[in-house]
Design a protein around this motif. Structure first.
Motif: not given
Length: 202
Positions: A78-83, A90-94, A148-152, A154-156
Motif C-alpha cells: 500500500x501507500x505508506x505515505x497515507x499510513x 490520529x495521534x495529534x487528534x487524540x 476530533x476532526x484530526x482524529x477522524x 487520520x482514521x480516514x
C-alpha cells in the motif's frame, strides 16, 4: 478435463497474450515470455518489461527498459505515505482531544471568574479575568473540535491506506522508484515468477 486439454487451453492463452504484447513492441523488439495479469498481461521482451491491466486503478500500462529492472515481485504494502499521515493525524487528534478534556476538567474558567470566587470586581480586574476565562473556554472547545476532526481525518487516511493494500505487480528499478500495477494475487505471483525467470536468462 485431461492434461492435453488443459495444456492446449494454456497454450492458446499464452499465444493470445504474446500476440497482444507484440502489438506494443517497437520495430525489432520481440516478446521473450508473457503471462496473464488480471484482465491484461505482463511480458518480457528483448528490450523491456511490459505490464498492462485495464482494470487497474491509476496507471494501466507500464514499460521499463530491461537494463533498469532490478527485479519483479508481488507486494501489497500500500501507500505508506497515507499510513504515516493517518497515524500522525490520529495521534495529534487524540492529543488535542486529551488537552481539551483536561482543560475542561480543571475548570480553569470558573477559577478565574471573580464571581465564582465571591469577590467584588475591582477596576478592570473582572474584565481581565472574564477575558481569560473566555479564552480558556474557547481554547478547550477548539482543542476538542480540532482534535476530533484530526482524529477522524487520520482514521480516514488509515482506511484509505488499507484500501491501497491491494496486491500489485512490482517492477523494481535501479536508482528509481519501483513501478506498481494492481493485479489479482494469483496472476501477480505467476507473472512475477515467469518474468523473473526470463530476466535471469538474459
Amino acid at each position: 478435463m485431461d492434461d492435453g486439454v488443459v495444456s492446449e487451453r494454456v497454450g492458446t492463452e499464452r499465444a493470445d497474450v504474446d500476440a497482444e504484447a507484440a502489438r506494443h513492441c517497437y520495430e525489432g523488439e520481440q516478446v521473450v515470455t508473457s503471462a496473464p495479469l488480471g484482465a491484461g498481461w505482463a511480458a518480457v521482451t528483448s528490450h523491456r518489461v511490459l505490464a498492462y491491466n485495464p482494470a487497474a486503478e491509476g496507471r494501466r500500462f507500464e514499460a521499463v527498459d530491461r537494463p533498469n529492472v532490478a527485479g519483479v515481485d508481488v507486494d501489497a504494502a500500500g501507500d505508506r505515505r497515507l499510513l504515516g499521515w493517518g497515524l500522525r493525524g490520529l495521534l495529534y487528534g487524540l492529543a488535542a482531544v486529551g488537552g481539551g478534556v483536561a482543560l475542561r476538567a480543571m475548570r480553569i474558567g470558573e477559577t478565574l471568574s471573580v464571581d465564582a470566587a465571591g469577590s467584588a470586581p475591582v477596576g478592570g480586574v473582572r474584565a481581565i479575568t472574564d477575558a481569560l476565562a473566555a479564552a480558556v473556554t474557547t481554547l478547550a472547545a477548539l482543542l476538542l473540535v480540532g482534535g476530533v476532526a484530526l482524529a477522524v481525518g487520520g482514521l480516514g487516511l488509515v482506511g484509505r491506506y488499507l484500501h491501497t493494500r491491494q496486491p500489485a505487480l512490482v517492477i523494481e528499478r535501479f536508482g528509481d522508484e519501483s513501478v506498481t500495477l494492481s493485479t489479482p494475487r494469483s496472476d501477480g505471483e505467476h507473472a512475477a515468477r515467469t518474468l523473473s525467470e526470463a530476466l535471469r536468462e538474459r
